[in-house]
Design an enzyme around this catalytic site. Structure first.
Site, mmCIF file in Angstrom:
data_model
loop_
_atom_site.group_PDB
_atom_site.id
_atom_site.type_symbol
_atom_site.label_atom_id
_atom_site.label_comp_id
_atom_site.label_asym_id
_atom_site.label_seq_id
_atom_site.Cartn_x
_atom_site.Cartn_y
_atom_site.Cartn_z
ATOM 1 C CG ASP A 1 4.656 0.505 10.685
ATOM 2 O OD1 ASP A 1 5.368 0.953 11.612
ATOM 3 O OD2 ASP A 1 4.554 -0.694 10.449
ATOM 4 C CE LYS B 1 6.531 4.587 13.880
ATOM 5 N NZ LYS B 1 6.874 3.419 13.073
ATOM 6 C CB THR B 2 1.542 6.746 16.088
ATOM 7 O OG1 THR B 2 2.165 5.509 15.718
ATOM 8 C CG2 THR B 2 0.156 6.798 15.489
ATOM 9 C CE LYS C 1 5.739 -4.241 11.447
ATOM 10 N NZ LYS C 1 6.081 -2.900 10.914
ATOM 11 C CB SER D 1 6.903 0.418 20.827
ATOM 12 O OG SER D 1 5.700 0.476 21.536
ATOM 13 N NE ARG E 1 -0.209 -3.838 17.357
ATOM 14 C CZ ARG E 1 0.822 -3.113 16.947
ATOM 15 N NH1 ARG E 1 0.648 -2.185 16.028
ATOM 16 N NH2 ARG E 1 2.019 -3.297 17.446
ATOM 17 N NE ARG F 1 6.368 -8.072 14.668
ATOM 18 C CZ ARG F 1 7.609 -8.154 15.142
ATOM 19 N NH1 ARG F 1 8.392 -9.156 14.775
ATOM 20 N NH2 ARG F 1 8.077 -7.239 15.962
ATOM 21 C CG HIS G 1 9.901 0.134 11.048
ATOM 22 N ND1 HIS G 1 10.162 -0.109 12.375
ATOM 23 C CD2 HIS G 1 8.579 -0.117 10.885
ATOM 24 C CE1 HIS G 1 9.046 -0.475 12.984
ATOM 25 N NE2 HIS G 1 8.078 -0.483 12.096
#
Length: 537
Positions: free
Chosen positions: A262, A247-248, A205, A243, A327, A62, A225
């Site tokens: 997400d 979390k994932t 996003k 990151s 990704r 991004r 988020h």
């Protein structure tokens, strides 16, 4: 005389798309998009597992410094203007919009996809993606919620439209432009225009930013988020974390159903996922470490900027020579334990704030009061590890408000107040879980074992920690449990496991100072009791 479809007429009337010159492909199928990408887009290939390999050009991430929100009367008073949200005059937006449409009109073909953002029909918005690249439409076909044939019949006009002309640059001499990249959102016109970047994550996003405005302002629904999962008894947990915090990994629990990984909304009716897919990091991916993600990379998935063997088409997930930010975007149905539809009528029982504290100061788990939850939610703390060529490493404290600062539209305190109100109303517990270092900081201590972090999450879900005995942890004034099943009791209070007490006290003071300094940015709109819930030196 040529008759035109409803979608062609809308694009012609709303954006002056030249439907007599440009072929408009509406709702193309996955095989069609594969064929178009392979035929017309450089860098496209089919991986050995069947995914479409794509290249996003010069931009492989991004461009937050090039994001703009239009300053217009209907939204300007609500927007948190400053470093995250930069003002763009509406007439400049129109210049960029015209430039994007002019580019799209030079193409032989463009692709259009109509989908939804938000799984709850009561709150979902209809999103149209107009793009010059098949890759971009397949990406958003995966990331948005795909309408059924019946839903498409009554779909009507979109609530929001993305014009993606990312292969064409913005004019650097246009007022307000800082580069040849421009990502701009206009809440009044309900449009987003992309120039000068082909990185597909800008669209994902961008829609999240739109939901961060529409949901709280128009519907009093809290946008988050976060990831979310649900137990067999219907108990819902939401996980916040930047990151590298886990979390994932920690929300992907085989004993629980994944609502989403997400982006979510918390309404008066429960929790729902905003997206119809997942956008997973692929660097160092393996079937052993993350089998769900690895196995989701198949026909229909989009792989971005990966390196692969030219003959076998096998992807080398350990090769970051193009970018470390490789990704994959895939429909959420590709995850075996996904809850589809991605919605729960239950309200969250546990709010889990994840941090990777490389200073070794924060406890592995703490129970938070409502005010502390607001404080740590607004802070959004973690610590990154930065390496140097000489091998000397220093942790770097990172704060991202609401664990997603680049996507916030309103002041962080507004989201935090909504979170605290919902927690109180639905009697949810809040937890701060450190997956970082213990027995010392990075370089002297050791990383908290994943098995211990999983045991802590299990103890939260079983209700064990809600009934545990607690003690106070000085300076940060956190409630720390005296025991957790499956976790060595001595590591639960960091003050007891550092070999040097003087080093511990000094490191704790320095981290507390960083929290206090960071929070000064938010004190103007934050309640006194929330400010007081932070560390005290």
């Amino acid at each position: 005389m040529t008759t035109h479809t409803r979608v062609e007429e809308e694009l012609h009337d709303n954006a002056h798309i030249d439907y007599d010159r440009v072929t408009i492909q509406w709702q193309p199928s996955v095989p069609q998009l594969y064929e178009e990408a392979l035929k017309y887009e450089t860098g496209s290939a089919i991986s050995s597992s069947g995914a479409l390999i794509t290249a996003s050009g010069n931009k492989t991430g991004r461009s937050p410094k090039d994001k703009r929100l239009v300053d217009e009367p209907s939204s300007t008073d609500d927007i948190w203007w400053g470093p995250v949200n930069t003002k763009l005059p509406e007439h400049i937006f129109l210049i960029n919009r015209e430039r994007a449409v002019d580019y799209l009109n030079t193409r032989s073909r463009i692709y259009v996809f109509d989908g939804y953002a938000g799984w709850d029909p009561k709150y979902r918005i209809k999103v149209r993606v107009v793009a010059a690249r098949a890759y971009h439409v397949l990406f958003m076909r995966n990331m948005l919620i795909r309408p059924t044939a019946e839903e498409l019949e009554t779909y009507g006009s979109p609530d929001f439209t993305i014009y993606n002309a990312g292969a064409f640059p913005a004019n650097r001499y246009t007022t307000g432009m800082t580069s040849t990249t421009s990502v701009s959102i206009n809440f009044h016109m309900r449009e987003m225009v992309i120039l000068g970047t082909e990185y597909a994550g800008e669209m994902k996003k961008g829609i999240f930013t739109v939901m961060h405005y529409y949901m709280p302002v128009k519907h009093k629904v809290l946008s988050l988020h976060s990831s979310a999962n649900e137990g067999s008894d219907g108990d819902v947990s939401i996980f916040f974390g930047l990151s590298g915090t886990g979390k994932t990994t920690l929300s992907a629990d085989p004993k629980r159903f994944l609502i989403g990984d997400d982006e979510h909304c918390w309404s008066e009716d429960g929790i729902f996922n905003i997206e119809g897919g997942c956008y997973a990091k692929c660097i160092n991916l393996s079937a052993e470490k993350e089998p769900e993600i690895f196995n989701a990379i198949r026909f229909g998935s989009v792989l971005e900027n990966v390196v692969y063997d030219e003959k076998s088409r096998e992807v080398n997930y350990y090769d970051g020579s193009v970018t470390e930010n490789t990704r994959c975007a895939y429909p959420i149905e590709f995850i075996p334990n996904a809850k589809v539809p991605c919605i729960s009528t239950q309200h969250p029982k546990n709010i889990i704030l994840l941090t990777c504290d490389a200073y070794g100061i924060l406890p592995p788990v703490s129970k938070l009061s409502s005010e502390q939850a607001m404080y740590h939610f607004i802070s959004g703390y973690t610590a990154k590890i930065a390496g140097t060529e000489e091998g000397v490493t220093e942790p770097e404290a990172t704060f991202s408000a609401c664990f997603g600062q680049p996507f916030l539209v309103l002041h962080p305190a507004r989201y935090a107040t909504m979170l605290a109100d919902k927690m109180e109303h639905h009697k949810a517990d809040a937890w701060l879980v450190n997956t970082g270092w213990n027995r010392g900081g990075y370089g002297s201590g050791e990383r908290i074992k994943l098995s211990h972090s999983r045991a802590i999450i299990d103890a939260i879900h079983s209700g064990e920690l809600a009934k545990a005995e607690y003690e106070n942890y000085d300076v940060f004034n956190l409630k720390v449990p005296k025991s957790v099943s499956g976790v060595p009791p001595e590591i639960l209070n960091p003050s007891r496991v550092w070999s040097s007490q003087s080093e511990f006290i000094d490191s704790r003071r320095r981290l507390a100072q960083r929290f206090i300094q960071n929070f000064k940015s938010y004190e103007d709109e934050t309640l006194e009791e929330v400010i007081a819930a932070g560390p005290r030196i």
